[in-house]
Design a protein around this motif. Structure first.
Motif, mmCIF file in Angstrom:
data_model
loop_
_atom_site.group_PDB
_atom_site.id
_atom_site.type_symbol
_atom_site.label_atom_id
_atom_site.label_comp_id
_atom_site.label_asym_id
_atom_site.label_seq_id
_atom_site.Cartn_x
_atom_site.Cartn_y
_atom_site.Cartn_z
ATOM 1 N N HIS A 92 0.855 -1.188 0.000
ATOM 2 C CA HIS A 92 0.000 0.000 0.000
ATOM 3 C C HIS A 92 0.885 1.229 0.000
ATOM 4 C CE1 HIS A 92 -3.660 -2.317 1.072
ATOM 5 N NE2 HIS A 92 -2.751 -3.135 1.585
ATOM 6 N N GLY A 101 -0.086 -4.028 4.502
ATOM 7 C CA GLY A 101 -1.197 -3.525 5.306
ATOM 8 C C GLY A 101 -1.045 -3.726 6.791
ATOM 9 N N ASN A 146 1.445 4.662 20.812
ATOM 10 C CA ASN A 146 2.424 3.573 20.778
ATOM 11 C C ASN A 146 2.589 3.151 19.334
ATOM 12 O OD1 ASN A 146 0.867 2.792 23.683
ATOM 13 N ND2 ASN A 146 3.083 2.787 23.657
ATOM 14 N N LEU A 182 1.844 -0.499 17.877
ATOM 15 C CA LEU A 182 0.509 -1.055 17.622
ATOM 16 C C LEU A 182 -0.290 -0.201 16.641
ATOM 17 C CD1 LEU A 182 -0.556 -2.035 21.254
ATOM 18 C CD2 LEU A 182 0.438 -3.500 19.512
ATOM 19 N N TYR A 217 -5.209 -6.560 3.352
ATOM 20 C CA TYR A 217 -5.630 -5.435 4.191
ATOM 21 C C TYR A 217 -6.625 -4.626 3.379
ATOM 22 C CZ TYR A 217 -5.448 -0.825 6.376
ATOM 23 O OH TYR A 217 -5.790 0.375 6.951
ATOM 24 N N ARG A 247 -9.538 -1.401 3.451
ATOM 25 C CA ARG A 247 -9.994 -0.244 4.209
ATOM 26 C C ARG A 247 -11.291 0.275 3.585
ATOM 27 N NH1 ARG A 247 -7.613 3.463 7.760
ATOM 28 N NH2 ARG A 247 -8.567 5.516 7.596
ATOM 29 N N ILE A 272 -10.584 -4.327 12.405
ATOM 30 C CA ILE A 272 -9.613 -3.623 13.248
ATOM 31 C C ILE A 272 -9.966 -2.138 13.268
ATOM 32 C CG2 ILE A 272 -7.963 -3.431 11.325
ATOM 33 C CD1 ILE A 272 -5.725 -3.577 13.426
ATOM 34 N N ALA A 273 -9.930 -1.535 14.451
ATOM 35 C CA ALA A 273 -10.190 -0.087 14.549
ATOM 36 C C ALA A 273 -9.016 0.557 15.282
ATOM 37 C CB ALA A 273 -11.507 0.165 15.253
ATOM 38 N N GLY A 328 -6.942 -1.180 17.185
ATOM 39 C CA GLY A 328 -5.880 -2.165 16.952
ATOM 40 C C GLY A 328 -5.063 -2.516 18.179
ATOM 41 N N THR A 329 -5.370 -1.929 19.337
ATOM 42 C CA THR A 329 -4.503 -2.149 20.496
ATOM 43 C C THR A 329 -4.657 -3.545 21.089
ATOM 44 O OG1 THR A 329 -6.164 -1.099 21.861
ATOM 45 C CG2 THR A 329 -4.330 0.258 21.158
ATOM 46 N N MET A 380 -3.717 -6.170 17.409
ATOM 47 C CA MET A 380 -2.319 -6.270 16.992
ATOM 48 C C MET A 380 -1.481 -7.080 17.979
ATOM 49 S SD MET A 380 -2.282 -5.071 14.074
ATOM 50 C CE MET A 380 -0.575 -5.029 13.582
ATOM 51 N N LEU A 391 -7.319 -8.377 7.239
ATOM 52 C CA LEU A 391 -7.648 -7.295 8.177
ATOM 53 C C LEU A 391 -8.605 -6.339 7.484
ATOM 54 C CD1 LEU A 391 -4.469 -5.899 9.967
ATOM 55 C CD2 LEU A 391 -6.397 -7.065 11.000
ATOM 56 N N ASP A 416 -10.048 -2.794 8.015
ATOM 57 C CA ASP A 416 -9.814 -1.616 8.855
ATOM 58 C C ASP A 416 -11.035 -0.698 8.810
ATOM 59 O OD1 ASP A 416 -8.956 0.632 10.104
ATOM 60 O OD2 ASP A 416 -7.036 0.756 9.069
ATOM 61 N N SER A 466 -11.465 1.856 10.801
ATOM 62 C CA SER A 466 -11.189 3.110 11.515
ATOM 63 C C SER A 466 -11.528 4.349 10.701
ATOM 64 C CB SER A 466 -9.733 3.154 11.975
ATOM 65 O OG SER A 466 -8.881 3.110 10.860
ATOM 66 N N ASP A 512 -10.310 7.879 25.285
ATOM 67 C CA ASP A 512 -9.846 9.154 25.805
ATOM 68 C C ASP A 512 -10.832 10.287 25.510
ATOM 69 O OD1 ASP A 512 -7.574 10.275 27.192
ATOM 70 O OD2 ASP A 512 -7.336 11.542 25.426
ATOM 71 N N LEU A 558 -2.387 4.383 24.831
ATOM 72 C CA LEU A 558 -3.302 3.393 24.255
ATOM 73 C C LEU A 558 -4.724 3.932 24.210
ATOM 74 C CD1 LEU A 558 -2.055 0.041 25.796
ATOM 75 C CD2 LEU A 558 -1.754 0.861 23.497
ATOM 76 N N ARG A 559 -5.107 4.709 25.228
ATOM 77 C CA ARG A 559 -6.476 5.238 25.253
ATOM 78 C C ARG A 559 -6.715 6.235 24.122
ATOM 79 N NH1 ARG A 559 -5.644 5.238 30.994
ATOM 80 N NH2 ARG A 559 -5.132 7.453 30.996
ATOM 81 N N LYS A 560 -5.639 6.757 23.553
ATOM 82 C CA LYS A 560 -5.806 7.701 22.445
ATOM 83 C C LYS A 560 -6.069 6.970 21.133
ATOM 84 C CE LYS A 560 -3.927 11.881 24.234
ATOM 85 N NZ LYS A 560 -3.708 11.612 25.649
#
Lengths: 181, 310
Positions: A16, A33, A72, A75, B7, B9, B30-31, B33-34, B37, B50, B52, B54, B78, B105-107
């Motif tokens: 991609h 991806g 992070n 991830l 992947y 989207r 997956i949104a 992803g925490t 992943m 996957l 996505d 998001s 968050d 991670l909360r972000k």
């Protein structure tokens, strides 16, 4: 296990095209991806300041800023960085070669020992500076004044350090905000 | 170990569901992803496509419709605190969201993802090498549960922190799939089976989490864990009391599904505490021992009842 790994390695991944701003420069690359931002920053753009720690989002050594928000990067899917503004620890260095006040404060206060957590720690602190600076407010989070020690602690709870015991890091953060005032 | 071959989207919900049906044999939405992943790196999730979601902006809104507050499933943990209606009516939800993982991670983590967080066990959430050397457990296609030594049931613990609060205030889920939208009570989607902890069809997408407004209530939230941040829960309790004195106790982290107990506040709290301890199937699959976590159910609930009486 090894058989399975061999099988995975032989798969050809569709690529991609992504482009984003990395430390102020527009860059683009091709990536699979499922690649995470950390791998793209380290392997494609060869910026080794962002450290791979736990790959589980626990240690925070890989923290980078995505549109001024700390995430992070281990991830964070690289494809989701498309069109975003990414800042890594290398981007903190000023054009004239001087360190960012965040880095300067960490160095001056003895908050760096082995250094593995330091780039993530610096990026997290930079995000806190952004939150408190009116010049670059994060949407909905404009704050006045300086953060208390507890607020700094709360903000840094996702960055682990195994050397310093955190006291010097908190000192550095407090002094950074006092000097900025 | 990442095994992704594809992947995708999608730009709309319909497209996402269409793509999911095309790849129904092996895919993962997956949104944030925490959670996804980490499971992929550890090899506990070996789906190879996957999807996505998001980019689906319509799932990122918080709105009020009549007597209901609708929280989009892709609202970040968050961001919940920025909404005034949630601040005013459901402060415990913000407290719960803020007890999840770390600030970074909360972000990226979303509330929908937190509700669908995979059950955890200290013998399952390990690297492939670790699991191979110990012997694969029931949850990863082995023959025996290492935590209990049994061969029949998996007791991986339910770890979502927002779900106990949401269940205690009678939240509903609006899901969307090819056959239209459906509304479920949140507590009914959890099966209690550690291997397949939820009964939602894999291709469904949670659209909204619906919370009843204008039904004043108070919730006390508590969470047990070794460190104040980052760690998954060893015990989560949410106790809600409404205006007419009805209480709803929800426990997380001590059973493959949230444990729910309902009653009235003036009844004997001892009775509810005993019921909660009896209903929880705690096993030794956590940092803390089984007996300590069982005892802490009593401590947390007693503290919660005390706080509610104030």
């Amino acid at each position: 296990m090894r058989e399975r790994m061999k099988k995975v390695k032989s798969v050809q991944y569709p690529q991609h095209e992504i482009s984003f701003i990395l430390n102020g420069k527009k860059v683009s690359c091709k990536t699979k991806g499922s690649a995470v931002l950390l791998d793209v920053i380290r392997d494609v753009f060869e910026l080794k300041g962002t450290k791979p720690g736990c790959h589980e989002g626990e240690c925070g050594a890989c923290t980078v800023l995505v549109d001024n928000v700390p995430v992070n990067s281990c991830l964070f899917l690289a494809v989701n960085a498309d069109g975003k503004n990414i800042l890594t620890v290398e981007g903190l260095l000023h054009a004239d070669g001087t360190l960012d006040p965040v880095q300067e404060s960490l160095v001056q206060n003895g908050a760096v020992q082995c250094g593995f957590c330091s780039s993530g720690m610096a990026m997290s602190l930079k995000a806190l500076v952004h939150q408190y600076e009116n010049a670059h407010p994060v949407a909905g989070e404009i704050k006045k004044g300086i953060p208390s020690r507890d607020e700094i602690k709360k903000h840094l709870e996702g960055n682990l350090c195994r050397c310093t015991g955190y006291v010097k890091i908190l000192d550095a953060a407090e002094k950074l905000f006092l000097n900025n005032e | 170990m990442i095994t992704e071959k594809k992947y995708i989207r999608p730009q709309t919900i319909d497209e996402a569901i269409h793509v999911a049906h095309d790849h129904h044999h092996s895919f993962r939405y997956i949104a944030g992803g925490t959670d996804v992943m980490v499971n992929k790196f550890q090899g506990t999730d070996e789906t190879n496509c996957l999807i996505d979601i998001s980019g689906l902006d319509e799932l990122k809104e918080i709105s009020v419709e009549g007597n209901a507050l609708k929280i989009g499933s892709l609202v970040r943990l968050d961001d919940l605190k920025k909404n005034e209606i949630i601040q005013k009516n459901f402060p415990a939800l913000i407290e719960a969201a803020h007890s999840v993982a770390s600030p970074m991670l909360r972000k990226t983590a979303t509330i929908g993802g937190n509700l669908l967080c995979e059950n955890r066990c200290s013998f399952f959430n390990q690297s492939d090498w670790w699991r191979e050397s110990v012997g694969y457990c029931l949850k990863c296609e082995g023959d025996v549960c290492i935590a209990t030594g049994g061969t029949k049931a998996c007791f991986s613990k339910f770890v979502s922190d927002t779900a106990p609060v949401l269940i205690s205030v009678n939240a509903l889920l609006e899901t969307i799939d090819r056959d239209g939208t459906k509304i479920f009570s949140l507590e009914n989607i959890y099966t209690g089976d550690g291997i397949a902890p939820r009964n939602l069809p894999g291709t469904s997408i949670i659209r909204h989490i619906i919370l009843p407004l204008h039904q004043p209530c108070r919730t006390i939230f508590k969470k047990l864990r070794p460190r104040e941040a980052v760690d998954f829960t060893s015990l989560t309790t949410a106790v809600t009391v409404n205006e007419s004195g009805k209480i709803k106790i929800v426990l997380g982290g001590v059973d493959p599904k949230p444990v729910v107990i309902e009653g009235i506040l003036n009844g004997s709290s001892e009775e509810y505490i005993k019921m909660a301890m009896k209903k929880s199937r705690v096993v030794d699959n956590d940092f803390y021992s089984r007996s300590y976590r069982r005892e802490m159910i009593r401590v947390f609930l007693e503290q919660s009842f005390e706080e509610l009486k104030k």
